[in-house]
Design an enzyme around this catalytic site. Sequence first.
Site, PDB file in Angstrom:
ATOM      1  N   TYR A   1      10.871 -18.440   2.431  1.00  0.00           N
ATOM      2  CA  TYR A   1      10.558 -17.402   0.639  1.00  0.00           C
ATOM      3  C   TYR A   1       8.961 -16.786   1.748  1.00  0.00           C
ATOM      4  O   TYR A   1       8.646 -15.699   1.499  1.00  0.00           O
ATOM      5  CB  TYR A   1       9.315 -18.512   0.496  1.00  0.00           C
ATOM      6  CG  TYR A   1       8.281 -18.510  -0.049  1.00  0.00           C
ATOM      7  CD1 TYR A   1       8.364 -17.513  -1.627  1.00  0.00           C
ATOM      8  CD2 TYR A   1       7.047 -18.915  -0.180  1.00  0.00           C
ATOM      9  CE1 TYR A   1       7.111 -16.697  -1.539  1.00  0.00           C
ATOM     10  CE2 TYR A   1       5.808 -18.030  -0.473  1.00  0.00           C
ATOM     11  CZ  TYR A   1       5.995 -17.037  -1.405  1.00  0.00           C
ATOM     12  OH  TYR A   1       4.947 -16.579  -2.235  1.00  0.00           O
TER      13      TYR A   1
ATOM     14  N   LYS B   1       8.085 -12.970   2.905  1.00  0.00           N
ATOM     15  CA  LYS B   1       7.300 -11.775   1.694  1.00  0.00           C
ATOM     16  C   LYS B   1       6.397 -11.089   3.297  1.00  0.00           C
ATOM     17  O   LYS B   1       5.890  -9.863   3.541  1.00  0.00           O
ATOM     18  CB  LYS B   1       5.816 -12.778   1.970  1.00  0.00           C
ATOM     19  CG  LYS B   1       6.248 -13.896   0.726  1.00  0.00           C
ATOM     20  CD  LYS B   1       5.872 -12.394  -0.537  1.00  0.00           C
ATOM     21  CE  LYS B   1       6.572 -13.193  -2.214  1.00  0.00           C
ATOM     22  NZ  LYS B   1       6.669 -12.117  -3.384  1.00  0.00           N
TER      23      LYS B   1
ATOM     24  N   SER C   1       1.631 -12.873   0.186  1.00  0.00           N
ATOM     25  CA  SER C   1       1.156 -13.817  -0.412  1.00  0.00           C
ATOM     26  C   SER C   1      -0.143 -14.561   1.169  1.00  0.00           C
ATOM     27  O   SER C   1       0.642 -13.580   2.067  1.00  0.00           O
ATOM     28  CB  SER C   1       2.087 -15.125  -0.133  1.00  0.00           C
ATOM     29  OG  SER C   1       1.862 -16.691   0.200  1.00  0.00           O
TER      30      SER C   1
HETATM   31  N1  UFG Z   1      -0.614 -30.755  -2.317  1.00  0.00           N
HETATM   32  C1  UFG Z   1      -0.575 -31.943  -2.804  1.00  0.00           C
HETATM   33  N2  UFG Z   1      -0.202 -32.824  -3.515  1.00  0.00           N
HETATM   34  C2  UFG Z   1       0.745 -32.005  -4.029  1.00  0.00           C
HETATM   35  C3  UFG Z   1       0.981 -30.617  -4.128  1.00  0.00           C
HETATM   36  C4  UFG Z   1      -0.069 -29.594  -3.317  1.00  0.00           C
HETATM   37  O1  UFG Z   1      -1.679 -32.121  -1.790  1.00  0.00           O
HETATM   38  O2  UFG Z   1       1.386 -32.569  -4.837  1.00  0.00           O
HETATM   39  C5  UFG Z   1      -1.399 -30.114  -1.583  1.00  0.00           C
HETATM   40  C6  UFG Z   1      -1.348 -28.821  -0.479  1.00  0.00           C
HETATM   41  O3  UFG Z   1      -0.834 -29.543   0.223  1.00  0.00           O
HETATM   42  C7  UFG Z   1      -2.489 -28.111   0.398  1.00  0.00           C
HETATM   43  C8  UFG Z   1      -3.288 -27.923  -1.322  1.00  0.00           C
HETATM   44  O4  UFG Z   1      -2.550 -29.144  -2.517  1.00  0.00           O
HETATM   45  O5  UFG Z   1      -3.301 -28.829   0.578  1.00  0.00           O
HETATM   46  C9  UFG Z   1      -2.503 -26.443  -2.080  1.00  0.00           C
HETATM   47  O6  UFG Z   1      -1.169 -27.185  -2.173  1.00  0.00           O
HETATM   48  P1  UFG Z   1      -0.038 -25.786  -3.462  1.00  0.00           P
HETATM   49  O7  UFG Z   1       1.075 -26.116  -3.113  1.00  0.00           O
HETATM   50  O8  UFG Z   1      -0.272 -25.556  -4.419  1.00  0.00           O
HETATM   51  O9  UFG Z   1      -0.235 -24.380  -2.146  1.00  0.00           O
HETATM   52  P2  UFG Z   1      -0.067 -23.864  -0.952  1.00  0.00           P
HETATM   53  O10 UFG Z   1      -1.383 -23.564   0.073  1.00  0.00           O
HETATM   54  O11 UFG Z   1       0.651 -24.936  -0.119  1.00  0.00           O
HETATM   55  O12 UFG Z   1       0.447 -23.072  -1.124  1.00  0.00           O
HETATM   56  C10 UFG Z   1       0.094 -21.599  -1.474  1.00  0.00           C
HETATM   57  C11 UFG Z   1       1.345 -20.794  -2.604  1.00  0.00           C
HETATM   58  C12 UFG Z   1       2.286 -20.450  -1.562  1.00  0.00           C
HETATM   59  C13 UFG Z   1       2.036 -19.349  -0.774  1.00  0.00           C
HETATM   60  C14 UFG Z   1       0.779 -20.228  -0.031  1.00  0.00           C
HETATM   61  C15 UFG Z   1       0.302 -18.916   0.787  1.00  0.00           C
HETATM   62  O13 UFG Z   1       2.188 -22.239  -4.002  1.00  0.00           O
HETATM   63  O14 UFG Z   1       3.647 -19.550  -2.527  1.00  0.00           O
HETATM   64  O15 UFG Z   1      -0.260 -20.546  -1.309  1.00  0.00           O
HETATM   65  O16 UFG Z   1      -1.046 -20.166   1.487  1.00  0.00           O
HETATM   66  F1  UFG Z   1       2.394 -18.432   0.137  1.00  0.00           F
END
Ligand code: UFG
Length: 349
Positions: free
Chosen positions: A160, A164, A135
């Site tokens: 998590y 990785k 990731s």
């Molecule tokens: N977000 C919101 N509201 C929500 C969910 C997410 O505003 O309900 C925002 C988060 O703050 C972030 C963006 O949407 O800015 C993306 O969030 P995600 O949770 O979809 O993804 P992340 O980038 O946090 O995490 C993902 C994967 C992880 C991995 C990571 C690596 O879920 O497994 O990318 O960058 F580790």
Amino acid sequence: MFNQEYSMSRGKVIVTGGCGYIGSHTVVELIQNEFEVVVFDDLSNSKEFILDRIEEITSVKPLFEKVDLSNPIEADIVYKKHADAHSIINFAAFKAVGESVRKPILYYKNNLYTLINSIEAQKKYNIKNFIFSSSATVYGSPDILPITEKLQTKRAFSPYGNSKRIAEEILEDFAKAYSDFKTISLRYFNPIGAHESGLIGELPNGIPNNLLPYVTQCAAGVLKELQVFGDDYDTKDGTPIRDYIHVVDLAKAHVKAVERLVSGNMKDKYEVYNLGTGKGFTVLDIIKTFEKVTKRKINYKIAPRREGDVLALYASAEKAKNSLDWEAKLSLENMIETSWNWEKLYRGI
Ligand code: UFG
């Protein structure tokens, strides 16, 4: 008797976690590229009916072993049975970032025991090639964008993410010690989207943590309101930037990685690749594009920042393009359309 189907196969690939989101899309691409696939899955965060859906798409039902790979005895039995495979693709892992912060032992135990039992069996049964699903979280909060593979990895915020990073280090040591084996780690950015058939897609357990499934469930009326975690980041609209990549593009990269491992053309015995599009979109970009593509309104409000979120992450996709002969092709609109199509079909809307 001469078995035509078997003789046409490009050999057997073991896919751990093959009933899951990225795993199932990869199984489809492998079958369509004439590999024989066996899925190892404990079904702890996936459903067995996905195998029937894979059959609907490809006309081939993959072999299946229900197995908890974090248990060394169970793992040994299934790897021994399928020791004729030439490659293992390891998707099997827990992936909820927030839960991992609350339950670190569960995450380290499951994700790392599964990995170690798998590479131990790989060595014992002489299965030459290994692909690890890593990731972009291994880069932590990067100072330089776009992110190239040369960037030093950092301790991740969550157990998590850290599992990785530790897994990658274990694999690098394995590759150094045993010259007969080759490994590729694929660092995913933000996979979204679903197969164009709408038959497979992301199936989150309970309330989704990730943005896209949350958005599609809001649009479907399953959830009331999306919280946008922070609008005070230093970006054009104050919301964080991510590199969203279509899960089908991602799945195709795994086929390319298997081909590279099998070809014997690897430069190093351990290689890492970013899998992203190279383009960044904000959370508000995603909401607006969703509303435009689906003609549905998303009910959202600005909430406080989520702990551990970083300002911006997007890939340099050059290395994968040059050495894997792969690049992401599908648009953000297509990612969102297929995610929504999957949600609608799944819920019978
Ligand atoms: N977000 C919101 N509201 C929500 C969910 C997410 O505003 O309900 C925002 C988060 O703050 C972030 C963006 O949407 O800015 C993306 O969030 P995600 O949770 O979809 O993804 P992340 O980038 O946090 O995490 C993902 C994967 C992880 C991995 C990571 C690596 O879920 O497994 O990318 O960058 F580790």
